[in-house]
Design an enzyme around this catalytic site. Structure first.
Site, PDB file in Angstrom:
ATOM      1  N   SER A   1       0.802  -1.236   0.000  1.00  0.00           N
ATOM      2  CA  SER A   1       0.000   0.000   0.000  1.00  0.00           C
ATOM      3  C   SER A   1       0.829   1.279   0.000  1.00  0.00           C
ATOM      4  CB  SER A   1      -0.940   0.019   1.202  1.00  0.00           C
ATOM      5  OG  SER A   1      -2.005  -0.866   0.979  1.00  0.00           O
TER       6      SER A   1
ATOM      7  N   LYS B   1       0.397   3.341  -2.977  1.00  0.00           N
ATOM      8  CA  LYS B   1      -0.768   4.223  -3.135  1.00  0.00           C
ATOM      9  C   LYS B   1      -0.388   5.705  -3.075  1.00  0.00           C
ATOM     10  CE  LYS B   1      -3.787   0.717  -0.968  1.00  0.00           C
ATOM     11  NZ  LYS B   1      -4.483   0.343   0.296  1.00  0.00           N
TER      12      LYS B   1
ATOM     13  N   TYR C   1      -3.890  -2.961 -10.133  1.00  0.00           N
ATOM     14  CA  TYR C   1      -3.702  -2.613  -8.717  1.00  0.00           C
ATOM     15  C   TYR C   1      -2.792  -3.629  -8.011  1.00  0.00           C
ATOM     16  CZ  TYR C   1      -4.987  -2.335  -3.769  1.00  0.00           C
ATOM     17  OH  TYR C   1      -4.948  -2.280  -2.394  1.00  0.00           O
TER      18      TYR C   1
ATOM     19  N   TYR D   1      -4.690   3.836   8.115  1.00  0.00           N
ATOM     20  CA  TYR D   1      -6.056   3.317   8.276  1.00  0.00           C
ATOM     21  C   TYR D   1      -6.615   3.660   9.652  1.00  0.00           C
ATOM     22  CZ  TYR D   1      -3.692   0.840   4.587  1.00  0.00           C
ATOM     23  OH  TYR D   1      -2.929   0.560   3.492  1.00  0.00           O
TER      24      TYR D   1
ATOM     25  N   VAL E   1       1.106  -3.757   3.754  1.00  0.00           N
ATOM     26  CA  VAL E   1       1.065  -5.066   4.417  1.00  0.00           C
ATOM     27  C   VAL E   1       2.307  -5.925   4.140  1.00  0.00           C
ATOM     28  CG1 VAL E   1      -1.442  -5.319   4.745  1.00  0.00           C
ATOM     29  CG2 VAL E   1      -0.392  -6.098   2.608  1.00  0.00           C
TER      30      VAL E   1
END
Ligand code: GLN
Length: 309
Positions: A69, A72, A196, A244, A262
């Site tokens: 991530s 991103k 993705y 998050y 992760v």
């Protein structure tokens, strides 16, 4: 606090790496991506890139890991460059207070994800940059961006990790299909999701990642990839949404914009001072690197680099 020299910082990193090497509770690897579950949990690396371009590192700082991530942040920078503020019609800018892969708020918000860093939001961002392009072109653009940012061409996608995630992507597929049901997906969900998963499967070491983050820290020698106004906003989103449902806790403990993945990596930005990357594969309950978060907290305490003074 007086400015720390590179030699002082080396001592700080050595001490952190030593403590992390001995940590008994290291968290658990991401087991929903089988290739990541196989990564040896005893590894720990940390690297800083300073304003003068110097790298300070300790532990397994040159071992490549799956950035997941953290990608991103870079796809957001690319999407803002391509679509500008139009992107915000498709994704919000609020913390979700929910797990990275949660579908809960999507129904309430009619298919508009809360922010670009939860999975749904990142899938919408990838879908946006796919518009008019082939997946291989989008991925080539991402690699070009990362290689320019790090000034290092040895950055690649691990296809086995991408395939491993794709074979188990039921949840992300559900998020994509749910957005499609609300008209917030422009491409077939399989195409967007394939892109993705490959974006998440980019591998970088802590040293490469710290170098790639220099533009976000506004360091003098960093390649100019994004305008200062956008950098400010990306940092704001990293601070409020980058971890998050642990974003508030990370802001409280560390006080730096950060983005986790992760794969066990975290990129944190000390504006004007340093770009910081840490990696340890074991995750905590929120899916953020357990020792990585602890190391960032120790580093912020030792340096006084919190953006809150
Ligand atoms: N590729 C991972 C997923 O979509 C990324 C999640 C993460 O790093 N938090 O589940």
């Amino acid at each position: 606090m007086e400015a720390l020299s590179a030699a002082d910082l080396q001592l700080v990193l050595d001490e952190i790496a030593q403590a992390m090497r001995e940590a008994p509770d290291r968290g658990t690897q991401a087991c929903y991506i089988p290739e990541l579950a196989r990564v040896a949990p005893d590894q720990f690396g940390i690297a800083l890139c300073l304003a003068d371009g110097q790298i300070v590192q300790a532990g397994d700082a040159t071992t490549a890991f799956s950035i997941q991530s953290i990608s991103k942040v870079f796809t957001l920078a690319i999407a803002l460059g391509r679509l500008g503020d139009q992107l915000w019609a498709r994704v919000g800018r609020e913390p979700s207070g929910a797990a990275f892969n949660s579908i809960v708020s999507l129904e309430h918000d009619k298919g508009i994800p809360r922010n670009p860093f939860v999975n749904a939001g990142a899938i919408a961002v990838t879908d946006a940059i796919l518009q008019g392009l082939q997946p291989r072109e989008v991925l080539a653009d991402l690699l070009r961006f990362l290689r320019m940012a790090a000034e290092d061409d040895d950055i690649h996608i691990n296809k086995a990790v991408a395939a491993s995630e794709l074979a188990n992507a039921h949840r992300n597929l559900a998020l994509a299909e749910f957005m499609a049901a609300h008209g917030n997906l422009r491409n077939p969900s399989a195409l967007t999701l394939g892109t993705y998963c490959h974006q998440c499967a980019v591998e970088m070491s802590c040293v490469q990642l710290a170098r790639a983050g220099r533009f976000l820290a506004g360091l003098p020698g960093a390649p100019r990839l994004v305008s200062p106004a956008r950098i400010r906003r990306i940092n704001a989103l990293m601070l409020t949404c980058g971890h998050y449902d642990a974003s508030g806790d990370f802001a409280y403990r560390v006080g730096l914009p950060g983005k986790s993945g992760v794969g066990g990596g975290i990129l944190a930005i000390a504006p004007g001072r340093a770009s910081i990357a840490v990696w340890s594969p074991g995750l905590n309950a929120q899916g953020n690197s357990k020792l990585g978060s602890e190391a960032m907290e120790r580093l912020a305490r030792a340096t006084g680099w919190s953006v809150f003074g």
